[in-house]
Write an enzyme that holds these catalytic residues in place. Sequence first.
Site, mmCIF file in Angstrom:
data_model
loop_
_atom_site.group_PDB
_atom_site.id
_atom_site.type_symbol
_atom_site.label_atom_id
_atom_site.label_comp_id
_atom_site.label_asym_id
_atom_site.label_seq_id
_atom_site.Cartn_x
_atom_site.Cartn_y
_atom_site.Cartn_z
ATOM 1 N N ASP A 218 143.617 -25.980 33.727
ATOM 2 C CA ASP A 218 144.661 -24.947 33.625
ATOM 3 C C ASP A 218 144.008 -23.570 33.517
ATOM 4 O O ASP A 218 142.934 -23.432 32.950
ATOM 5 C CB ASP A 218 145.534 -25.231 32.396
ATOM 6 C CG ASP A 218 146.855 -24.481 32.445
ATOM 7 O OD1 ASP A 218 147.181 -23.890 33.496
ATOM 8 O OD2 ASP A 218 147.570 -24.494 31.424
ATOM 9 N N HIS B 245 155.002 -27.790 40.078
ATOM 10 C CA HIS B 245 154.944 -26.737 39.059
ATOM 11 C C HIS B 245 154.343 -25.438 39.598
ATOM 12 O O HIS B 245 154.897 -24.362 39.395
ATOM 13 C CB HIS B 245 154.137 -27.249 37.855
ATOM 14 C CG HIS B 245 153.969 -26.262 36.749
ATOM 15 N ND1 HIS B 245 155.024 -25.794 36.002
ATOM 16 C CD2 HIS B 245 152.859 -25.649 36.256
ATOM 17 C CE1 HIS B 245 154.575 -24.944 35.093
ATOM 18 N NE2 HIS B 245 153.270 -24.828 35.221
HETATM 19 C C1 HEM Z 1 153.298 -27.574 28.603
HETATM 20 C C2 HEM Z 1 153.726 -26.837 29.585
HETATM 21 C C3 HEM Z 1 152.888 -26.484 30.790
HETATM 22 C C4 HEM Z 1 151.875 -27.166 31.378
HETATM 23 C C5 HEM Z 1 151.315 -28.538 30.999
HETATM 24 C C6 HEM Z 1 151.405 -26.360 32.482
HETATM 25 C C7 HEM Z 1 150.354 -26.719 33.329
HETATM 26 C C8 HEM Z 1 149.903 -25.959 34.381
HETATM 27 C C9 HEM Z 1 148.821 -26.329 35.253
HETATM 28 C C10 HEM Z 1 147.984 -27.596 35.114
HETATM 29 C C11 HEM Z 1 148.691 -25.348 36.171
HETATM 30 C C12 HEM Z 1 147.689 -25.310 37.318
HETATM 31 C C13 HEM Z 1 146.448 -24.529 37.002
HETATM 32 C C14 HEM Z 1 146.536 -23.068 37.335
HETATM 33 O O1 HEM Z 1 146.931 -22.706 38.434
HETATM 34 O O2 HEM Z 1 146.237 -22.272 36.449
HETATM 35 C C15 HEM Z 1 149.688 -24.345 35.892
HETATM 36 C C16 HEM Z 1 149.873 -23.191 36.611
HETATM 37 C C17 HEM Z 1 150.842 -22.253 36.323
HETATM 38 N N1 HEM Z 1 151.797 -22.311 35.338
HETATM 39 FE FE1 HEM Z 1 152.001 -23.779 33.975
HETATM 40 N N2 HEM Z 1 152.146 -25.217 32.543
HETATM 41 C C18 HEM Z 1 153.058 -25.247 31.527
HETATM 42 C C19 HEM Z 1 154.016 -24.296 31.248
HETATM 43 C C20 HEM Z 1 154.262 -23.191 32.016
HETATM 44 C C21 HEM Z 1 155.355 -22.283 31.807
HETATM 45 C C22 HEM Z 1 156.404 -22.385 30.699
HETATM 46 C C23 HEM Z 1 155.248 -21.317 32.768
HETATM 47 C C24 HEM Z 1 156.146 -20.126 33.027
HETATM 48 C C25 HEM Z 1 157.434 -20.098 32.757
HETATM 49 C C26 HEM Z 1 154.079 -21.630 33.565
HETATM 50 C C27 HEM Z 1 153.621 -20.860 34.602
HETATM 51 C C28 HEM Z 1 152.545 -21.178 35.401
HETATM 52 C C29 HEM Z 1 152.056 -20.318 36.459
HETATM 53 C C30 HEM Z 1 152.587 -18.949 36.836
HETATM 54 C C31 HEM Z 1 150.994 -21.001 37.052
HETATM 55 C C32 HEM Z 1 150.145 -20.521 38.236
HETATM 56 C C33 HEM Z 1 150.814 -20.758 39.565
HETATM 57 C C34 HEM Z 1 149.985 -20.209 40.702
HETATM 58 O O3 HEM Z 1 149.560 -19.066 40.613
HETATM 59 O O4 HEM Z 1 149.788 -20.915 41.698
HETATM 60 N N3 HEM Z 1 153.519 -22.776 33.091
HETATM 61 N N4 HEM Z 1 150.424 -24.747 34.796
#
Ligand code: HEM
Length: 496
Positions: A226, A359
């Site tokens: 992440d 996601h």
């Molecule tokens: C427990 C809850 C969550 C988990 C397990 C999770 C997990 C992840 C993972 C594994 C990634 C991919 C790695 C990366 O691109 O950095 C990611 C990307 C991302 N997450 Fe989450 N996330 C969570 C909650 C959230 C929430 C609540 C938001 C916003 C409302 C969010 C927004 C994002 C964004 C903006 C990205 C990058 C997307 C991109 O630029 O391609 N995440 N998340």
Amino acid sequence: MKIAVSAFAGLVCTLGLVSAVHGQDARSLEKRSTSILTNPPGLPRLPSPDAAHAAAASAGLNLTNIQGDIVIGQSKRHETFLFFSIVDATSFKSKLRRKILPLVTNAGQMLKNETQPNTLVNIAFSQTGLTALGITDNLNDTAFHAGQLANAQTLGDPRTTHWVPAFTTGKIHGVFLLASDTTAHVDATLKTVTTALGASIKQAYSLQAAARPGNQEGHEHFGFLDGISNPAIQGFDDTPLPGQASVPTGEILLGEQNDNQIRPDWAKDGSFLVFRQLQQLVPEFHKYLTDNPIVEPHLTRAQGADLLGARMIGRWPSGAPVFLSPLADDPKLGADVHRNNNFTYAAPNNATLCPFNAHIRKNRPRADLGTDAKNPHHIVRGSIPYGPEVTPGEASSQTTRVERGMAFVAYQSNIVAGFQFLQQTWLNNPNFFIKNTTGFDPVVGANHGAARWSEGNLDPTNPTRNFTLVNDFVISRGGEYFFSPSLSAIADKLSA
Ligand code: HEM
Ligand SMILES: *[C@@H]1O[C@H](CO)[C@@H](O)[C@H](O)[C@H]1NC(C)=O
Ligand SMILES: *[C@@H]1O[C@H](CO)[C@@H](O)[C@H](O)[C@H]1NC(C)=O
Ligand SMILES: *[C@@H]1O[C@H](CO)[C@@H](O)[C@H](O)[C@H]1NC(C)=O
Ligand SMILES: *[C@@H]1O[C@H](CO)[C@@H](O)[C@H](O)[C@H]1NC(C)=O
Ligand SMILES: *[C@@H]1O[C@H](CO)[C@@H](O)[C@H](O)[C@H]1NC(C)=O
Ligand SMILES: *[C@@H]1O[C@H](CO)[C@@H](O)[C@H](O)[C@H]1NC(C)=O
Ligand SMILES: *[C@@H]1O[C@H](CO)[C@@H](O)[C@H](O)[C@H]1NC(C)=O
């Protein structure tokens, strides 16, 4: 003596001097030789000091005036969040000015090991906190103004059923973020801060968080790397990696270019900090994958389960994107920062390689929106896992018994257009996007606790397969909206 010397720290521009006299370091006058941050393969590094200072100079940005956590991303090893209420505003202000401001870590300091403090200290205030300090200026963000509690319905939470009680009171005025490479440093600084503020504050709640151990460092509790795709902020990092978003300074910092809201002058170079305590039901998540694998002739049942998980996130555990590596993880790709974010979802612009509701695709649709420059919904994430590893008993019973999850932190200049928009309009909306009825974000999308579904995206072999997710894998324990002010705002407005 110590305080007189270190009171200088925030004001000295030369980075070497800053560390020598900064906060707790003043005692030993020793410079660090290692970083307090983690640096797992696959996560972008901070720009070099020269590159960051050149970018800042060309944008007219003062990195010494910006709190450090806003720019460093998801690379903290140990972090304690201390939520507090202000009991005596007059006493608090004077202590904030004399004892806390000298400890507050700025962005410039984080660029070199030698200039980092032993513990990063950042502070942010809720709307009720600003009010408690007698500040009547309107920061012009309706979500911040109302507070997160008022937003629970909008965010899809099942009311506040699972909220940490402290977040339901509206009485959390501020938060300290204390981050370091060791818990000893964090704990020592926590003591310094609470001793300094004495009875002027009351502790409301605290959460200890830490990077996961061993080769899971940098991975959240479901197992996925992440913090790969955080935007590069113009004026701090002008050389984005392939595929990394480059965002105007004002999309993250108030009062900077592209922040089109009217703000009080002192809010310049501050950022809204969204905090959410998101519990993760890890054994339940893995049970779901095991019970519902994607069935493909070339894949074992276990591989089919892994594929379903990767398609829910849009990346494999190593960080390799499913768009570039559709059937199996590719750890070399995941670890390569020049390749692991280099994709747009164009050609084929359909759900074959990556589901529309994965996601990362829901959160940042890239070419689905035309170009990234047309996307005004970027956030900088500074989250960190909390809670212990899954115990053998939990794994064998496939049931969570100990709380763990993500201490979610997101920075933006506009909560309504940033976090709130992402959660409400994209993650929680089964009709977003390109095609109607693509489904919820299967991991983080919320439907007030009711079942969520995913229609025809997750299973590449069976386009009409409708997954019904009866239980949430991520449970909101609530949080609060804060404003992380510039150092000059702390000096001239908040402690005055
Ligand atoms: C427990 C809850 C969550 C988990 C397990 C999770 C997990 C992840 C993972 C594994 C990634 C991919 C790695 C990366 O691109 O950095 C990611 C990307 C991302 N997450 Fe989450 N996330 C969570 C909650 C959230 C929430 C609540 C938001 C916003 C409302 C969010 C927004 C994002 C964004 C903006 C990205 C990058 C997307 C991109 O630029 O391609 N995440 N998340
Ligand atoms: C940058 O910010 C620091 C901290 O607020 C301040 O002391 C310094 O004067 C500022 N530098 C410039 C050039 O404005
Ligand atoms: C900073 O410290 C890290 C270890 O924490 C080390 O890997 C890195 O080489 C150091 N950087 C410099 C420029 O010495
Ligand atoms: C907030 O900013 C918008 C856009 O500039 C402006 O129309 C509105 O009047 C501002 N509201 C306040 C309370 O300053
Ligand atoms: C990034 O992707 C583009 C287009 O797919 C490709 O031409 C380029 O070589 C890639 N860059 C790297 C560093 O792999
Ligand atoms: C996605 O696009 C590719 C390339 O045009 C095509 O081969 C494939 O059949 C499409 N998949 C679906 C589900 O439409
Ligand atoms: C999606 O639904 C809306 C109305 O809810 C409709 O106007 C739009 O044409 C639909 N789009 C597609 C691609 O089906
Ligand atoms: C998928 O299932 C949900 C409920 O579980 C239902 O509301 C939705 O209509 C279904 N979609 C399709 C295409 O059958």
